[in-house]
Design a protein around this motif. Structure first.
Motif, PDB file in Angstrom:
ATOM      1  N   SER A   1       0.855  -1.180   0.000  1.00  0.00           N
ATOM      2  CA  SER A   1       0.000   0.000   0.000  1.00  0.00           C
ATOM      3  C   SER A   1       0.893   1.232   0.000  1.00  0.00           C
ATOM      4  O   SER A   1       2.105   1.144   0.151  1.00  0.00           O
ATOM      5  CB  SER A   1      -0.909   0.002   1.237  1.00  0.00           C
ATOM      6  OG  SER A   1      -0.130   0.153   2.414  1.00  0.00           O
ATOM      7  N   LYS A   2       0.264   2.386  -0.175  1.00  0.00           N
ATOM      8  CA  LYS A   2       1.041   3.637  -0.147  1.00  0.00           C
ATOM      9  C   LYS A   2       1.663   3.854   1.220  1.00  0.00           C
ATOM     10  O   LYS A   2       2.744   4.415   1.339  1.00  0.00           O
ATOM     11  CB  LYS A   2       0.115   4.793  -0.529  1.00  0.00           C
ATOM     12  CG  LYS A   2      -0.295   4.788  -2.000  1.00  0.00           C
ATOM     13  CD  LYS A   2      -1.379   5.773  -2.297  1.00  0.00           C
ATOM     14  CE  LYS A   2      -2.743   5.312  -1.804  1.00  0.00           C
ATOM     15  NZ  LYS A   2      -3.232   4.113  -2.493  1.00  0.00           N
ATOM     16  N   ARG A   3       0.997   3.385   2.264  1.00  0.00           N
ATOM     17  CA  ARG A   3       1.537   3.500   3.620  1.00  0.00           C
ATOM     18  C   ARG A   3       2.831   2.702   3.756  1.00  0.00           C
ATOM     19  O   ARG A   3       3.777   3.130   4.421  1.00  0.00           O
ATOM     20  CB  ARG A   3       0.502   3.004   4.624  1.00  0.00           C
ATOM     21  CG  ARG A   3       0.928   3.100   6.078  1.00  0.00           C
ATOM     22  CD  ARG A   3      -0.198   2.683   6.993  1.00  0.00           C
ATOM     23  NE  ARG A   3      -0.683   1.354   6.670  1.00  0.00           N
ATOM     24  CZ  ARG A   3      -1.689   0.752   7.304  1.00  0.00           C
ATOM     25  NH1 ARG A   3      -2.330   1.376   8.267  1.00  0.00           N
ATOM     26  NH2 ARG A   3      -2.081  -0.468   6.952  1.00  0.00           N
ATOM     27  N   ASP A   4       2.891   1.522   3.111  1.00  0.00           N
ATOM     28  CA  ASP A   4       4.108   0.714   3.142  1.00  0.00           C
ATOM     29  C   ASP A   4       5.269   1.448   2.487  1.00  0.00           C
ATOM     30  O   ASP A   4       6.415   1.346   2.932  1.00  0.00           O
ATOM     31  CB  ASP A   4       3.886  -0.621   2.411  1.00  0.00           C
ATOM     32  CG  ASP A   4       2.816  -1.462   3.065  1.00  0.00           C
ATOM     33  OD1 ASP A   4       2.714  -1.423   4.302  1.00  0.00           O
ATOM     34  OD2 ASP A   4       2.072  -2.140   2.343  1.00  0.00           O
ATOM     35  N   LYS A   5       4.969   2.179   1.436  1.00  0.00           N
ATOM     36  CA  LYS A   5       6.024   2.907   0.740  1.00  0.00           C
ATOM     37  C   LYS A   5       6.566   4.031   1.620  1.00  0.00           C
ATOM     38  O   LYS A   5       7.774   4.286   1.643  1.00  0.00           O
ATOM     39  CB  LYS A   5       5.479   3.472  -0.571  1.00  0.00           C
ATOM     40  CG  LYS A   5       6.572   3.859  -1.570  1.00  0.00           C
ATOM     41  CD  LYS A   5       5.957   4.208  -2.908  1.00  0.00           C
ATOM     42  CE  LYS A   5       7.024   4.464  -3.957  1.00  0.00           C
ATOM     43  NZ  LYS A   5       6.463   4.825  -5.256  1.00  0.00           N
ATOM     44  N   VAL A   6       5.683   4.697   2.346  1.00  0.00           N
ATOM     45  CA  VAL A   6       6.115   5.740   3.273  1.00  0.00           C
ATOM     46  C   VAL A   6       7.043   5.157   4.332  1.00  0.00           C
ATOM     47  O   VAL A   6       8.095   5.723   4.649  1.00  0.00           O
ATOM     48  CB  VAL A   6       4.898   6.416   3.943  1.00  0.00           C
ATOM     49  CG1 VAL A   6       5.357   7.416   5.004  1.00  0.00           C
ATOM     50  CG2 VAL A   6       4.028   7.112   2.907  1.00  0.00           C
ATOM     51  N   VAL A   7       6.666   3.993   4.900  1.00  0.00           N
ATOM     52  CA  VAL A   7       7.482   3.338   5.927  1.00  0.00           C
ATOM     53  C   VAL A   7       8.831   2.931   5.340  1.00  0.00           C
ATOM     54  O   VAL A   7       9.874   3.063   5.988  1.00  0.00           O
ATOM     55  CB  VAL A   7       6.747   2.120   6.518  1.00  0.00           C
ATOM     56  CG1 VAL A   7       7.646   1.365   7.499  1.00  0.00           C
ATOM     57  CG2 VAL A   7       5.473   2.567   7.222  1.00  0.00           C
TER      58      VAL A   7
END
Length: 330
Positions: free
Chosen positions: A290-296
């Protein structure tokens, strides 16, 4: 600014594994090159992100090289704790340099290509440095345990030979597990799309591209990351259980404050690294990014190597004293 706008759509264009090539042809085992999604697909954000991450990388270089130089040049820092800290800075420097320069190049490039050999090397060294950092953090917790719980025997416990053995063991184990992961992933067949839905070559997006059975590699990945990560984390937790017990038995409030100050920088680094890595990797191998995974991922591959020397400079009283003395001489 939303994460959607900042990091773009994240995931395989086809929504899963790539299918076999049409026309009955043999799947391509080793593609000539891959393309990566990059950090963003919004062209209006490219100048801002390029300037921001360039500054982050510059601070990472200066901070980690400065920490190594400080430890080497200052005799009062020639102790096991700072011996491990200097190697942690070396690993952070390499860790960041494997990912960030290519990420910056992709920001200003029309084509975000990486060769098959380049992708293999990036994956291999990234996995090796990530595991080595985890082992070095566990070594540092053991050092703090010996210093606080067994102060009278500290010199005999943390000998120079033992310190070198622990560092060499950390690097050896880090490279061995990386070799196992790299051999497994890059022995798979890749067909159809060679578009990696990430800004660097990581295990989960690469497994999504394979048209062969990835069950074995999925299990190898979960086993290696869980055994290395959880194993090193358990060492840290057990060490700090004994450390907390010793702190509670101290009668001097000043002594407790000094011990906590020494350990807080290490605990901060541990929390940042393990929290982000476990969030990404310790879940079902079939889970979509997800986009959240990319941020992390941006946080622990680019930001964390910059933060470690800053954390140890701010939270460690001994380093602060040496920095003040150096500033005074200057």
């Amino acid at each position: 600014m939303t994460a959607d706008r900042l990091f773009g759509t994240f995931g395989h264009p086809g929504g899963g594994k790539a299918g076999p090539q049409q026309g009955g042809g043999r799947p391509e085992v080793a593609p000539a090159e891959y393309t990566t999604r990059g950090i963003t697909e919004d062209v209006t954000l490219v100048p801002i992100l390029f300037i921001f991450f360039s500054k982050v990388y510059l601070v990472t270089l200066v901070g980690n090289l400065g920490m190594v130089a400080l430890v080497l040049k200052t005799s009062r820092l020639h102790t096991p704790m700072y011996f491990f800290l200097s190697y942690l800075s070396v690993v952070d420097l390499l860790y960041s340099s494997i990912i960030t320069p290519k990420m910056l190049l992709d920001l200003i490039s029309m084509k975000k290509d990486i060769s098959f050999a380049g992708c293999t090397l990036q994956f291999f060294f990234f996995a090796a440095m990530a595991a080595t950092e985890a082992f070095l953090l566990s070594n540092m917790s053991y050092d703090r345990y010996a210093a606080i719980c067994h102060p009278l025997h500290y010199v005999s416990i943390m000998t120079k030979k033992k310190c070198w053995c622990l560092v060499l063991f950390s690097f050896a184990l880090g490279f061995l597990q990386s070799l196992a992961q790299t051999s497994c992933v890059f022995s798979l067949e890749f067909c159809g799309s060679h578009h990696i839905a990430h800004f660097y070559c990581d295990v989960l997006p690469l497994l999504k591209l394979s048209c062969s059975d990835t069950f074995t590699c999925d299990m190898v990945t979960v086993f290696i990351i869980s055994s290395c990560g959880i194993g090193s984390l358990l060492t840290i937790l057990v060490s700090y259980m004994f450390i907390v017990s010793s702190i509670l038995h101290m009668k001097s409030a000043e002594g407790r404050r000094k011990v906590f100050s020494t350990c807080s920088a290490h605990l901060t680094s541990v929390s940042i690294l393990y929290g982000s890595v476990f969030f990404i990797y310790l879940r079902s191998p079939t889970s979509d990014f997800s986009k959240r995974d990319k941020v992390v991922s941006v946080f622990y591959t680019v930001i964390t190597p910059m933060l470690n020397p800053l954390i140890y400079s701010i939270r460690n009283q001994e380093v602060k004293k040496v920095l003040k003395m150096a500033a005074g001489r200057t």
